[in-house]
Write an enzyme that holds these catalytic residues in place. Structure first.
Site, PDB file in Angstrom:
ATOM      1  N   LYS A  77     -28.577  -5.031 -14.330  1.00  0.00           N
ATOM      2  CA  LYS A  77     -27.323  -5.221 -13.601  1.00  0.00           C
ATOM      3  C   LYS A  77     -27.496  -5.259 -12.085  1.00  0.00           C
ATOM      4  CE  LYS A  77     -23.484  -5.029 -14.872  1.00  0.00           C
ATOM      5  NZ  LYS A  77     -22.709  -3.889 -15.382  1.00  0.00           N
ATOM      6  N   ASN A  92     -24.429  -5.179  -9.291  1.00  0.00           N
ATOM      7  CA  ASN A  92     -22.967  -5.111  -9.279  1.00  0.00           C
ATOM      8  C   ASN A  92     -22.361  -5.435  -7.921  1.00  0.00           C
ATOM      9  OD1 ASN A  92     -22.946  -4.343 -11.972  1.00  0.00           O
ATOM     10  ND2 ASN A  92     -23.147  -2.169 -11.442  1.00  0.00           N
ATOM     11  N   SER A 100     -27.091  -0.544 -11.853  1.00  0.00           N
ATOM     12  CA  SER A 100     -26.451   0.325 -12.833  1.00  0.00           C
ATOM     13  C   SER A 100     -27.389   1.479 -13.142  1.00  0.00           C
ATOM     14  CB  SER A 100     -26.177  -0.491 -14.091  1.00  0.00           C
ATOM     15  OG  SER A 100     -26.133   0.358 -15.221  1.00  0.00           O
ATOM     16  N   HIS A 160      -4.494 -22.235 -11.754  1.00  0.00           N
ATOM     17  CA  HIS A 160      -4.417 -21.470 -13.011  1.00  0.00           C
ATOM     18  C   HIS A 160      -5.804 -21.020 -13.470  1.00  0.00           C
ATOM     19  CE1 HIS A 160      -0.346 -23.253 -13.379  1.00  0.00           C
ATOM     20  NE2 HIS A 160      -0.954 -24.341 -12.927  1.00  0.00           N
ATOM     21  N   ASN A 179       9.423  15.740  19.778  1.00  0.00           N
ATOM     22  CA  ASN A 179       9.897  14.550  19.049  1.00  0.00           C
ATOM     23  C   ASN A 179       9.582  13.259  19.801  1.00  0.00           C
ATOM     24  OD1 ASN A 179      10.814  16.496  17.373  1.00  0.00           O
ATOM     25  ND2 ASN A 179      12.999  16.210  17.818  1.00  0.00           N
ATOM     26  N   GLN A 199       6.857  13.771   9.961  1.00  0.00           N
ATOM     27  CA  GLN A 199       5.468  14.222  10.073  1.00  0.00           C
ATOM     28  C   GLN A 199       4.592  13.552   9.015  1.00  0.00           C
ATOM     29  OE1 GLN A 199       4.428  18.282  11.362  1.00  0.00           O
ATOM     30  NE2 GLN A 199       3.733  18.612   9.283  1.00  0.00           N
ATOM     31  N   SER A 236       0.490  20.475  10.873  1.00  0.00           N
ATOM     32  CA  SER A 236      -0.059  19.111  10.795  1.00  0.00           C
ATOM     33  C   SER A 236      -1.380  18.991  11.544  1.00  0.00           C
ATOM     34  CB  SER A 236       0.954  18.107  11.362  1.00  0.00           C
ATOM     35  OG  SER A 236       1.385  18.499  12.648  1.00  0.00           O
ATOM     36  N   GLU A 283     -15.464  -5.166  -5.025  1.00  0.00           N
ATOM     37  CA  GLU A 283     -14.664  -4.346  -5.953  1.00  0.00           C
ATOM     38  C   GLU A 283     -13.977  -3.211  -5.205  1.00  0.00           C
ATOM     39  OE1 GLU A 283     -16.636  -4.314 -10.293  1.00  0.00           O
ATOM     40  OE2 GLU A 283     -18.000  -3.710  -8.722  1.00  0.00           O
TER      41      GLU A 283
HETATM   42  N1  ARG Z   1       4.109  17.714  14.029  1.00  0.00           N
HETATM   43  C1  ARG Z   1       5.387  17.124  14.222  1.00  0.00           C
HETATM   44  C2  ARG Z   1       5.384  15.691  13.653  1.00  0.00           C
HETATM   45  O1  ARG Z   1       4.331  15.206  13.406  1.00  0.00           O
HETATM   46  C3  ARG Z   1       5.721  17.059  15.677  1.00  0.00           C
HETATM   47  C4  ARG Z   1       7.172  16.987  15.962  1.00  0.00           C
HETATM   48  C5  ARG Z   1       7.823  18.258  15.563  1.00  0.00           C
HETATM   49  N2  ARG Z   1       9.175  18.277  15.935  1.00  0.00           N
HETATM   50  C6  ARG Z   1      10.041  19.182  15.469  1.00  0.00           C
HETATM   51  N3  ARG Z   1      11.260  19.093  15.863  1.00  0.00           N
HETATM   52  N4  ARG Z   1       9.656  20.127  14.647  1.00  0.00           N
HETATM   53  O2  ARG Z   1       6.405  15.080  13.424  1.00  0.00           O
END
Ligand code: ARG
Length: 462
Positions: free
Chosen positions: A285, A287, A279, A158, A112, A324, A25, A292
């Site tokens: 044009k 725009n 455009s 409406h 975690n 993640q 990640s 948008e």
């Molecule tokens: N990169 C992980 C996440 O974003 C970090 C936590 C990973 N924990 C694990 N038990 N593998 O969630």
């Protein structure tokens, strides 16, 4: 993938390079690096404070982490994919800097609770930035509204002309939406700002940690009461994405109006060159790309909310790697909302002009004063439903005759109903139609002036 993973001792062979990439990640959670460092510094202080490590060790970790921060800011430290995620990347660099003591940092915590802490610290900052942007946005709306209390614009239901309103009243409707957005984010913040640090992997820890100590250092309002909930809760992310989606709804609705107003059919505004594009083929044009794009970008924020809900719906307790997947949606939503608020604020402030002449004509060329004729009779004792039916017939015959209500002669009015007198003409001028709606929260000028005063008062709350 040349290097072995931090957790590799338990494994026989190295991770397949493609799986390592799939698992990593770091390419996106690098966004969290400064929050990760701040969270780890608090954790290191707590470890020393509780005697789990020595004070010297705590200090070495704290200072080493600060060095990682500086190296990162100066571009000297750029973790690659082998780091897996930002948490490993920081710990690894820290250990290179401070030596073996770096390996003590992860005592009594898990990635975690760590990633949950980082994400909350990040969102906390972002929420405050977005709230400030909402304040700027509201200020611009009020600034323009104050100059346009007596500017009239057709009001629609409406998308059919209904009753004219004060332009200020129209803009203040968006002010109110933004006010709710601002308040909603304050409420979301109160649930973002709870610390999961110290929940460990899922069950707490065997070490005598002090979760309130780290929570205080990191300015959290409280700590999660249940470790399983603490590591696996993403309600705060769902709530944020919901608040972000509602902001986008509001910006997108105004965008839609601006696009309509800029069209040849409405011609209520002109877009200035600084905020419009041309455009590549049609030289005439101009725009409305900004509104948008805002309207279009709304879709991705809604998508991230939906994705987050789906990520969560089948997750057994506690942490699962599915979590993640929360980050990219959060980051993209934050960036999108911030970019859209900035662009819309600039667009309103300096990118468009209301065409006052055209607006003044627009409010005189329809039957948007028909309700006022019915109200006129009702105020003179005719039951409203009866008055409504009478005026309905007048509108029908006028359309056939190619006339507007203001074109009818007094005798014609009196043939329709004897209660009509010469003051009917004044009662159906657009200005009077607007001024007369002086009920609380209505478009009457007195109400709008009071609403502007109230808006300024609301803006003074920081
Ligand atoms: N990169 C992980 C996440 O974003 C970090 C936590 C990973 N924990 C694990 N038990 N593998 O969630």
């Amino acid at each position: 993938m040349t290097e072995k993973q931090t957790w590799s001792q338990r494994f026989e062979s190295a991770l397949h390079p493609a799986i390592a990439r799939f698992n990593a990640s770091i390419s996106f959670d690098i966004e969290l690096i400064e929050y990760d460092i701040t969270g780890s510094q608090a954790h290191a202080k707590m470890l020393a404070h509780t005697g789990i490590i020595s004070h010297e060790e705590g200090e070495a970790l704290f200072n080493g982490l600060e060095q990682v921060r500086q190296e990162y800011r100066q571009g000297q430290f750029q973790p690659g994919v082998d780091a897996e995620d930002v948490h490993f990347a920081v710990e690894k660099r820290l250990t290179e800097i401070v030596g073996d003591v770096g390996k003590k940092l992860h005592t009594a915590r898990s990635r975690n609770d760590q990633v949950g802490t980082d994400t909350r610290l990040y969102l906390r900052d972002q929420i405050q930035q977005i709230r400030q942007q909402l304040r700027n946005w509201q200020t611009v709306l009020v600034d323009i509204a104050e100059k346009n209390v007596e500017t009239l614009i057709p009001g629609y239901t409406h998308l059919q002309r209904a009753q004219p309103v004060s332009l200020a009243h129209h803009l203040l409707a968006y002010f109110q939406m933004a006010q709710r957005d601002w308040e909603r984010l304050e409420d979301v913040y109160s649930r973002v700002n709870i610390s999961p640090l110290g929940c460990g992997a899922l069950a707490g820890t065997t070490f005598p940690i002090n979760r309130h100590y780290t929570a205080n250092l990191l300015h959290f309002d409280n700590v999660y009461a249940n470790s399983l909930d603490g590591v696996s809760d993403r309600d705060f992310a769902i709530e944020f994405l919901c608040a972000a989606s509602i902001i986008m709804v509001h910006l997108s609705r105004l965008s839609e109006e601006i696009i309509l107003w800029a069209s040849e059919e409405f011609r209520f505004i002109t877009l200035k060159d600084s905020c419009a594009t041309g455009s590549s083929i049609m030289p005439q044009k101009k725009n409305p790309d900004v509104p948008e794009l805002v309207r279009g970008k709304t879709g991705r924020v809604f998508g991230h909310l939906q994705a987050m809900l789906v990520i969560m719906k089948g997750l057994p307790l506690a942490y699962n790697k599915d979590l993640q997947e929360d980050k990219e949606g959060i980051f993209d939503s934050v960036n999108t909302v911030k970019a859209c608020l900035e662009a819309m604020t600039i667009l309103l402030q300096e990118g468009l002009e209301f065409r006052h002449q055209r607006l003044a004509t627009a409010v005189t060329e329809d039957f948007a004063n028909a309700t006022d004729v019915a109200d006129y009779l009702a105020a003179r004792g005719v039951p409203f439903r009866e008055a409504y039916n009478i005026v309905g017939k007048v509108v029908k015959t006028s359309i056939i005759a190619g006339k507007l209500l203001k074109d009818l002669q007094l005798e014609e009015w009196q043939q329709i109903h004897p209660a009509f007198a010469a003051d009917i003409y004044e009662a159906i001028t657009p200005r009077q139609v607007v001024a007369a709606r002086n009920s609380y929260g209505g478009t009457g000028f007195e109400q709008v002036r009071q609403a502007l005063v109230n808006a300024r008062t609301q803006l003074s709350v920081k």
